[in-house]
Design a protein around this motif. Structure first.
Motif, PDB file in Angstrom:
ATOM      1  N   GLU A 109       0.799  -1.230   0.000  1.00 22.72           N
ATOM      2  CA  GLU A 109       0.000   0.000   0.000  1.00 22.72           C
ATOM      3  C   GLU A 109       0.836   1.288   0.000  1.00 22.72           C
ATOM      4  O   GLU A 109       0.282   2.369  -0.163  1.00 22.72           O
ATOM      5  N   ARG A 110       2.137   1.191   0.139  1.00 30.10           N
ATOM      6  CA  ARG A 110       2.993   2.376   0.205  1.00 30.10           C
ATOM      7  C   ARG A 110       3.299   2.875  -1.203  1.00 30.10           C
ATOM      8  O   ARG A 110       4.131   2.323  -1.912  1.00 30.10           O
ATOM      9  N   ALA A 111       2.628   3.931  -1.614  1.00 28.80           N
ATOM     10  CA  ALA A 111       2.863   4.510  -2.938  1.00 28.80           C
ATOM     11  C   ALA A 111       4.212   5.211  -2.975  1.00 28.80           C
ATOM     12  O   ALA A 111       4.764   5.599  -1.942  1.00 28.80           O
ATOM     13  N   LYS A 112       4.762   5.385  -4.167  1.00 32.86           N
ATOM     14  CA  LYS A 112       6.035   6.085  -4.301  1.00 32.86           C
ATOM     15  C   LYS A 112       5.914   7.513  -3.794  1.00 32.86           C
ATOM     16  O   LYS A 112       6.819   8.036  -3.134  1.00 32.86           O
ATOM     17  N   ASP A 113       4.802   8.149  -4.102  1.00 32.18           N
ATOM     18  CA  ASP A 113       4.516   9.496  -3.619  1.00 32.18           C
ATOM     19  C   ASP A 113       3.655   9.378  -2.355  1.00 32.18           C
ATOM     20  O   ASP A 113       2.569   8.795  -2.402  1.00 32.18           O
ATOM     21  N   PRO A 114       4.112   9.904  -1.217  1.00 34.69           N
ATOM     22  CA  PRO A 114       3.326   9.795   0.015  1.00 34.69           C
ATOM     23  C   PRO A 114       1.902  10.318  -0.124  1.00 34.69           C
ATOM     24  O   PRO A 114       0.980   9.793   0.518  1.00 34.69           O
ATOM     25  N   PHE A 115       1.715  11.331  -0.974  1.00 32.82           N
ATOM     26  CA  PHE A 115       0.372  11.865  -1.129  1.00 32.82           C
ATOM     27  C   PHE A 115      -0.533  10.904  -1.895  1.00 32.82           C
ATOM     28  O   PHE A 115      -1.756  10.982  -1.802  1.00 32.82           O
ATOM     29  N   GLY A 116       0.081   9.978  -2.647  1.00 34.95           N
ATOM     30  CA  GLY A 116      -0.693   8.905  -3.251  1.00 34.95           C
ATOM     31  C   GLY A 116      -1.208   7.961  -2.183  1.00 34.95           C
ATOM     32  O   GLY A 116      -2.356   7.482  -2.245  1.00 34.95           O
ATOM     33  N   THR A 117      -0.365   7.682  -1.181  1.00 34.90           N
ATOM     34  CA  THR A 117      -0.797   6.853  -0.052  1.00 34.90           C
ATOM     35  C   THR A 117      -1.888   7.567   0.729  1.00 34.90           C
ATOM     36  O   THR A 117      -2.876   6.948   1.167  1.00 34.90           O
ATOM     37  N   LEU A 118      -1.744   8.882   0.893  1.00 31.41           N
ATOM     38  CA  LEU A 118      -2.759   9.652   1.601  1.00 31.41           C
ATOM     39  C   LEU A 118      -4.079   9.631   0.837  1.00 31.41           C
ATOM     40  O   LEU A 118      -5.155   9.527   1.443  1.00 31.41           O
ATOM     41  N   ASP A 119      -4.023   9.713  -0.490  1.00 33.53           N
ATOM     42  CA  ASP A 119      -5.248   9.624  -1.296  1.00 33.53           C
ATOM     43  C   ASP A 119      -5.931   8.271  -1.091  1.00 33.53           C
ATOM     44  O   ASP A 119      -7.168   8.189  -1.001  1.00 33.53           O
ATOM     45  N   ALA A 120      -5.128   7.206  -1.022  1.00 34.19           N
ATOM     46  CA  ALA A 120      -5.688   5.866  -0.807  1.00 34.19           C
ATOM     47  C   ALA A 120      -6.334   5.765   0.572  1.00 34.19           C
ATOM     48  O   ALA A 120      -7.392   5.144   0.734  1.00 34.19           O
ATOM     49  N   PHE A 121      -5.711   6.402   1.554  1.00 33.00           N
ATOM     50  CA  PHE A 121      -6.286   6.396   2.900  1.00 33.00           C
ATOM     51  C   PHE A 121      -7.579   7.195   2.933  1.00 33.00           C
ATOM     52  O   PHE A 121      -8.566   6.782   3.539  1.00 33.00           O
ATOM     53  N   ARG A 122      -7.590   8.312   2.258  1.00 32.17           N
ATOM     54  CA  ARG A 122      -8.790   9.147   2.181  1.00 32.17           C
ATOM     55  C   ARG A 122      -9.950   8.348   1.565  1.00 32.17           C
ATOM     56  O   ARG A 122     -11.091   8.430   2.023  1.00 32.17           O
ATOM     57  N   ALA A 123      -9.641   7.569   0.538  1.00 40.57           N
ATOM     58  CA  ALA A 123     -10.667   6.766  -0.129  1.00 40.57           C
ATOM     59  C   ALA A 123     -11.188   5.639   0.765  1.00 40.57           C
ATOM     60  O   ALA A 123     -12.293   5.138   0.562  1.00 40.57           O
ATOM     61  N   ALA A 124     -10.391   5.253   1.772  1.00 37.83           N
ATOM     62  CA  ALA A 124     -10.766   4.131   2.639  1.00 37.83           C
ATOM     63  C   ALA A 124     -11.339   4.577   3.975  1.00 37.83           C
ATOM     64  O   ALA A 124     -11.677   3.730   4.812  1.00 37.83           O
ATOM     65  N   VAL A 125     -11.472   5.867   4.178  1.00 38.26           N
ATOM     66  CA  VAL A 125     -11.895   6.412   5.469  1.00 38.26           C
ATOM     67  C   VAL A 125     -13.193   5.790   5.975  1.00 38.26           C
ATOM     68  O   VAL A 125     -13.326   5.471   7.151  1.00 38.26           O
ATOM     69  N   ARG A 126     -14.167   5.602   5.116  1.00 42.75           N
ATOM     70  CA  ARG A 126     -15.490   5.154   5.545  1.00 42.75           C
ATOM     71  C   ARG A 126     -15.665   3.634   5.535  1.00 42.75           C
ATOM     72  O   ARG A 126     -16.752   3.135   5.837  1.00 42.75           O
ATOM     73  N   ARG A 127     -14.632   2.907   5.244  1.00 38.95           N
ATOM     74  CA  ARG A 127     -14.759   1.452   5.192  1.00 38.95           C
ATOM     75  C   ARG A 127     -15.034   0.869   6.578  1.00 38.95           C
ATOM     76  O   ARG A 127     -14.610   1.418   7.603  1.00 38.95           O
ATOM     77  N   THR A 128     -15.709  -0.260   6.612  1.00 36.08           N
ATOM     78  CA  THR A 128     -16.004  -0.945   7.867  1.00 36.08           C
ATOM     79  C   THR A 128     -15.566  -2.409   7.817  1.00 36.08           C
ATOM     80  O   THR A 128     -16.068  -3.249   8.567  1.00 36.08           O
ATOM     81  N   THR A 129     -14.628  -2.714   6.921  1.00 33.90           N
ATOM     82  CA  THR A 129     -14.086  -4.069   6.871  1.00 33.90           C
ATOM     83  C   THR A 129     -13.001  -4.206   7.935  1.00 33.90           C
ATOM     84  O   THR A 129     -12.421  -3.235   8.384  1.00 33.90           O
ATOM     85  N   SER A 130     -12.715  -5.446   8.301  1.00 32.68           N
ATOM     86  CA  SER A 130     -11.748  -5.676   9.367  1.00 32.68           C
ATOM     87  C   SER A 130     -11.214  -7.094   9.302  1.00 32.68           C
ATOM     88  O   SER A 130     -11.884  -8.005   8.811  1.00 32.68           O
ATOM     89  N   ALA A 131     -10.015  -7.272   9.822  1.00 28.45           N
ATOM     90  CA  ALA A 131      -9.502  -8.615  10.039  1.00 28.45           C
ATOM     91  C   ALA A 131     -10.354  -9.286  11.106  1.00 28.45           C
ATOM     92  O   ALA A 131     -11.097  -8.612  11.835  1.00 28.45           O
ATOM     93  N   PRO A 132     -10.294 -10.607  11.227  1.00 30.36           N
ATOM     94  CA  PRO A 132     -11.083 -11.300  12.252  1.00 30.36           C
ATOM     95  C   PRO A 132     -10.497 -11.056  13.642  1.00 30.36           C
ATOM     96  O   PRO A 132      -9.741 -11.866  14.180  1.00 30.36           O
ATOM     97  N   ALA A 133     -10.828  -9.906  14.215  1.00 30.52           N
ATOM     98  CA  ALA A 133     -10.294  -9.505  15.510  1.00 30.52           C
ATOM     99  C   ALA A 133     -11.381  -8.777  16.292  1.00 30.52           C
ATOM    100  O   ALA A 133     -12.347  -8.279  15.701  1.00 30.52           O
ATOM    101  N   PRO A 134     -11.251  -8.674  17.607  1.00 28.51           N
ATOM    102  CA  PRO A 134     -12.263  -7.967  18.414  1.00 28.51           C
ATOM    103  C   PRO A 134     -12.427  -6.518  17.966  1.00 28.51           C
ATOM    104  O   PRO A 134     -11.459  -5.897  17.490  1.00 28.51           O
ATOM    105  N   PRO A 135     -13.621  -5.942  18.115  1.00 24.40           N
ATOM    106  CA  PRO A 135     -13.867  -4.556  17.694  1.00 24.40           C
ATOM    107  C   PRO A 135     -12.903  -3.551  18.299  1.00 24.40           C
ATOM    108  O   PRO A 135     -12.543  -2.556  17.656  1.00 24.40           O
ATOM    109  N   ALA A 136     -12.454  -3.792  19.534  1.00 24.47           N
ATOM    110  CA  ALA A 136     -11.567  -2.831  20.195  1.00 24.47           C
ATOM    111  C   ALA A 136     -10.248  -2.653  19.457  1.00 24.47           C
ATOM    112  O   ALA A 136      -9.581  -1.621  19.597  1.00 24.47           O
TER     113      ALA A 136
END
Length: 220
Positions: free
Chosen positions: A93-120
């Motif tokens: 997930e680490r883009a060459k340009d850090p702002f590309g990584t930030l754009d990817a994070f911005r796009a994922a802000v509202r996601r509710t997926t998770s690994a199989p782990a407790p909510p906390a």
């Protein structure tokens, strides 16, 4: 509160109540904090050993995009090694340009997926990694103390082998100064829920952030 006696968490909490609202708020706040970050600051070492600020953000992107099935597949491919699995996620997930990584994070802000782990664990991710990034950059944020306490309760009860900090709290009584929280028995350590969470998670702190006869043991 204020004693060194025994006891468990002083008030029952439901870590799943409103968790995604908090997670989404924290992701949004981090995006906002990093939007104007100078290019030369992205290589700043984070509080997470071996990772710079850009690496931690890439990990948060990977974490936000991870699904239960996807995690199982990646964990098996990584030879059941958590560190290797995380490192592969950062590389992915680490883009060459850090702002590309930030754009990817911005796009994922509202996601509710998770690994199989407790909510906390979702709270642990956004609070601890938020500070992994902010503190070295001199950025400050006031986190919701009651939700930080939920993350702290989880970390204090979970083995370091599973990403927690239970072993670090042995023989200690932890009490938060900014919300109703107390757990453990032994020498007292008092501080904000955020400071206690970082210490239990193995992050360095300024000594003035905690108080009590157990402080040195916890920070050690």
């Amino acid at each position: 509160m204020g004693s060194e006696g025994g006891g468990s968490v002083s008030r029952k909490r439901n870590p799943g109540a409103g968790i995604w609202t908090v997670v989404h708020d924290e992701r949004t706040a981090l995006v906002r904090d990093l939007e104007a970050l100078p290019a030369d600051k992205w290589a700043t070492p984070s509080l997470c050993p071996g990772w710079d600020v850009h690496d931690v953000l890439a990990h948060l992107v990977d974490d936000a995009k991870t699904t239960r099935l996807g995690f199982v597949r990646r964990f098996i491919a990584a030879g059941f090694d958590f560190d290797r699995c995380n490192a592969q996620g950062v590389a992915r997930e680490r883009a060459k340009d850090p702002f590309g990584t930030l754009d990817a994070f911005r796009a994922a802000v509202r996601r509710t997926t998770s690994a199989p782990a407790p909510p906390a664990t979702r709270l642990v991710e956004v609070f601890v990694h938020g500070e992994d990034i902010r503190r070295p950059l001199g950025l400050a944020r006031s986190y919701p103390a009651s939700h930080v306490a939920s993350a702290l309760a989880y970390q204090a009860a979970t083995s370091m082998k599973l990403g927690g900090g239970k072993e670090r709290t042995e023989g200690l009584r932890l009490e938060a100064t900014d919300t109703e929280f107390g757990t453990g028995a032994g020498k007292l350590v008092r501080g904000t829920a955020s400071a206690l969470l970082l210490a239990v998670s193995g992050r360095p702190l300024d000594t003035h952030e905690l108080a009590g006869p157990g402080t040195a043991a916890l920070l050690a």
